[in-house]
Design a protein around this motif. Structure first.
Motif, mmCIF file in Angstrom:
data_model
loop_
_atom_site.group_PDB
_atom_site.id
_atom_site.type_symbol
_atom_site.label_atom_id
_atom_site.label_comp_id
_atom_site.label_asym_id
_atom_site.label_seq_id
_atom_site.Cartn_x
_atom_site.Cartn_y
_atom_site.Cartn_z
ATOM 1 N N LEU A 174 0.825 -1.206 0.000
ATOM 2 C CA LEU A 174 0.000 0.000 0.000
ATOM 3 C C LEU A 174 0.864 1.262 0.000
ATOM 4 C CD1 LEU A 174 -2.821 -1.047 2.504
ATOM 5 C CD2 LEU A 174 -2.936 -0.921 0.000
ATOM 6 N N VAL A 175 1.951 1.244 0.756
ATOM 7 C CA VAL A 175 2.854 2.405 0.780
ATOM 8 C C VAL A 175 3.452 2.632 -0.601
ATOM 9 C CG1 VAL A 175 5.086 3.212 1.652
ATOM 10 C CG2 VAL A 175 3.397 2.283 3.238
ATOM 11 N N THR A 176 3.879 1.563 -1.251
ATOM 12 C CA THR A 176 4.454 1.687 -2.589
ATOM 13 C C THR A 176 3.428 2.211 -3.586
ATOM 14 O OG1 THR A 176 5.988 -0.130 -2.161
ATOM 15 C CG2 THR A 176 5.592 0.443 -4.461
ATOM 16 N N LEU A 177 2.208 1.673 -3.513
ATOM 17 C CA LEU A 177 1.158 2.142 -4.416
ATOM 18 C C LEU A 177 0.863 3.620 -4.190
ATOM 19 C CD1 LEU A 177 -1.342 -0.859 -4.320
ATOM 20 C CD2 LEU A 177 0.236 -0.242 -6.153
ATOM 21 N N LEU A 178 0.841 4.042 -2.929
ATOM 22 C CA LEU A 178 0.605 5.454 -2.634
ATOM 23 C C LEU A 178 1.723 6.317 -3.196
ATOM 24 C CD1 LEU A 178 -0.930 7.723 -1.210
ATOM 25 C CD2 LEU A 178 0.352 7.173 0.885
ATOM 26 N N ALA A 179 2.962 5.867 -3.040
ATOM 27 C CA ALA A 179 4.104 6.634 -3.538
ATOM 28 C C ALA A 179 4.028 6.785 -5.061
ATOM 29 C CB ALA A 179 5.405 5.944 -3.136
ATOM 30 N N LYS A 180 3.707 5.697 -5.763
ATOM 31 C CA LYS A 180 3.636 5.755 -7.224
ATOM 32 C C LYS A 180 2.458 6.624 -7.672
ATOM 33 C CE LYS A 180 7.129 3.102 -7.147
ATOM 34 N NZ LYS A 180 8.475 3.714 -7.271
ATOM 35 N N TRP A 181 1.345 6.527 -6.941
ATOM 36 C CA TRP A 181 0.192 7.364 -7.279
ATOM 37 C C TRP A 181 0.526 8.849 -7.099
ATOM 38 C CZ3 TRP A 181 -2.806 10.704 -4.262
ATOM 39 C CH2 TRP A 181 -3.965 11.177 -4.864
ATOM 40 N N LEU A 182 1.228 9.173 -6.030
ATOM 41 C CA LEU A 182 1.619 10.564 -5.798
ATOM 42 C C LEU A 182 2.509 11.090 -6.924
ATOM 43 C CD1 LEU A 182 2.376 10.602 -1.954
ATOM 44 C CD2 LEU A 182 0.528 11.822 -3.144
ATOM 45 N N PHE A 189 3.929 1.336 -14.209
ATOM 46 C CA PHE A 189 4.513 -0.001 -14.374
ATOM 47 C C PHE A 189 4.903 -0.586 -13.019
ATOM 48 C CE2 PHE A 189 6.229 0.160 -19.029
ATOM 49 C CZ PHE A 189 4.925 0.212 -19.491
ATOM 50 N N SER A 190 5.531 0.238 -12.193
ATOM 51 C CA SER A 190 5.988 -0.233 -10.888
ATOM 52 C C SER A 190 4.812 -0.619 -10.000
ATOM 53 C CB SER A 190 6.829 0.851 -10.211
ATOM 54 O OG SER A 190 7.277 0.429 -8.953
ATOM 55 N N ALA A 191 3.754 0.178 -10.003
ATOM 56 C CA ALA A 191 2.581 -0.107 -9.172
ATOM 57 C C ALA A 191 1.938 -1.427 -9.588
ATOM 58 C CB ALA A 191 1.579 1.032 -9.281
ATOM 59 N N LEU A 192 1.776 -1.632 -10.885
ATOM 60 C CA LEU A 192 1.190 -2.883 -11.368
ATOM 61 C C LEU A 192 2.088 -4.068 -11.029
ATOM 62 C CD1 LEU A 192 -0.132 -1.701 -14.857
ATOM 63 C CD2 LEU A 192 -1.485 -2.228 -12.821
ATOM 64 N N ALA A 193 3.405 -3.865 -11.128
ATOM 65 C CA ALA A 193 4.342 -4.949 -10.821
ATOM 66 C C ALA A 193 4.285 -5.332 -9.350
ATOM 67 C CB ALA A 193 5.766 -4.532 -11.206
#
Length: 397
Positions: free
Chosen positions: A38-46, A303-307
């Motif tokens: 979740l933290v990674t997804l938030l970072a990529k979304w930001l 790409f990173s979020a999906l991965a």
């Protein structure tokens, strides 16, 4: 019954607070997987939502007229920004929590220094990888998922080849293991197993943490046998022999090549999903984010979020594949070192940071190595099946 009794005798040596702490540490890791995702997804979304990724791309395009070089330049601010955004989480999981469970021996300054080294490596590797991936996307718009997976598998192979020589020494000091009974035992087992043993390295893991580890790393000319000082200082000769025989098993059984092949298939599935999902997502939100298409380096956070989500879903599959290799290496190690009690006792020592007796579903989902209970039971079964020491073991002592 005798095997179960012997197994239980070992498992019951871990009781009370020690067992509760071990379980709490490992079980907490289950939640870290979810929260980390979740933290990674938030970072990529930001990075997408604020246009930060697009600004990095714009800067890279202004910095060079060469289109092929844009992804490499983009990789530097992207890697740094990603690391800074998630730094509070990394600090908690990598330093604070490790200190809380008394597993970290490194100072904050030392930890930060090694994080900086890791970031430098990420920038360099990211620049090379993104240059190749986006070149593939431009030149093969219909098959980039296929060639992208092949490129990542090749990078994995090269990383395995060069890491022991060029990467590992950036974090630890490697020196020849001093002469003595431990070295003699390792050399004898390696020669009997036809593993190159010209050099056996000892590295100073104790400056970072209290974990026991060893490996036979590298490919081809970079193959090397290594063990850390925690193993040398905390384990008996029998326990050390059991660990090193296990590591030799990985080499003899060709596990590095097998794992690269399995990862290539996983990469293929992952890149195919990127190929299918990313264009649809960009059609909906790409304009808002300032991302043009899948060939735009600014798409990297997507790409990173999906991965990240893909690998979380694939985790039980990957754990099962790796766990099967580890089990094979365990059997090889038992037959090579002939130290079932040493193997069982070192499995118990690993309980400082591995839950010793998980449930079956728990082990399937979260363990990339057999649990301590599984390993102790295997050792006791092997001991029961080999009451007379096999002749192949006698030259190794």
């Amino acid at each position: 019954m005798e095997v179960e009794a012997a197994t239980r005798a070992y498992l019951d040596t871990l009781q009370g607070t020690a067992r509760a702490t071990s379980d709490a540490y490992f079980e907490g890791g289950y939640w870290l997987l979810i929260w980390g995702t979740l933290v990674t997804l938030l970072a990529k979304w930001l990075m997408l939502r604020t246009g930060l990724s697009a600004r990095f791309r714009d800067w890279a395009e202004r910095a060079t007229p060469r289109r092929w070089l844009v992804p490499a330049l983009y990789a530097a601010p992207y890697a740094v920004a990603s690391a800074l955004i998630v730094f509070p989480w990394s600090f908690y999981t990598g330093f604070v929590r490790e200190k809380r469970y008394d597993l970290m021996s490194q100072s904050l300054a030392g930890w930060l220094g090694q994080q900086a080294i890791g970031l430098g490596i990420a920038v360099a590797v990211g620049a090379l990888l993104m240059t190749v991936i986006f070149a593939v996307i431009r030149r093969a718009p219909r098959r980039w998922w296929l060639w992208g997976a092949a490129a990542l598998a090749l990078f994995t192979s090269l990383g395995t080849l060069i890491a022991p020589v060029f990467i590992a020494p950036l974090f630890n000091t490697y020196a020849e293991l001093p002469a003595g009974p431990v070295r003699d035992r390792i050399v004898a087992m390696a020669r009997a197993s036809h593993v190159p043993a010209a050099h056996i390295y000892l590295f100073d893991q104790s400056r970072q943490d209290k974990r026991i580890s060893a490996n036979v790393s590298g490919l081809g000319p970079t193959i090397r046998i290594s063990l850390n000082d925690n193993l040398l200082n905390q384990a008996s000769e029998a326990e050390t022999a059991a660990v090193m025989a296990h590591e030799l098993g990985h080499y003899v059984l060709g596990h590095a090549w097998q794992l690269i092949g399995l990862l290539a298939l996983v990469f293929l599935a992952g890149f195919w999903l990127l190929y299918r999902l990313a264009p649809a997502i960009l059609a909906r939100w790409g304009g808002t984010w300032g991302v043009r298409d899948v060939g735009d380096p600014a798409v990297a956070p997507l790409f990173s979020a999906l991965a990240v989500v893909f690998f979380l879903v694939m985790m039980p599959v990957m754990n099962t594949l790796v766990r099967a290799q580890e089990s094979q290496a365990d059997l090889f190690g038992l037959a090579t070192a002939c130290e079932p009690d040493g193997f069982a006792s070192i499995a118990m020592k690993l309980s400082d940071y591995r839950k010793i007796e998980p449930g079956r579903i728990e082990e399937f989902l979260f363990f990339d190595h057999p649990s301590g209970a599984t390993r102790v039971r295997m050792a006791m079964q092997w001991k029961a099946d080999n009451r007379v020491r096999p002749a192949t073991c006698s030259p190794l002592r």
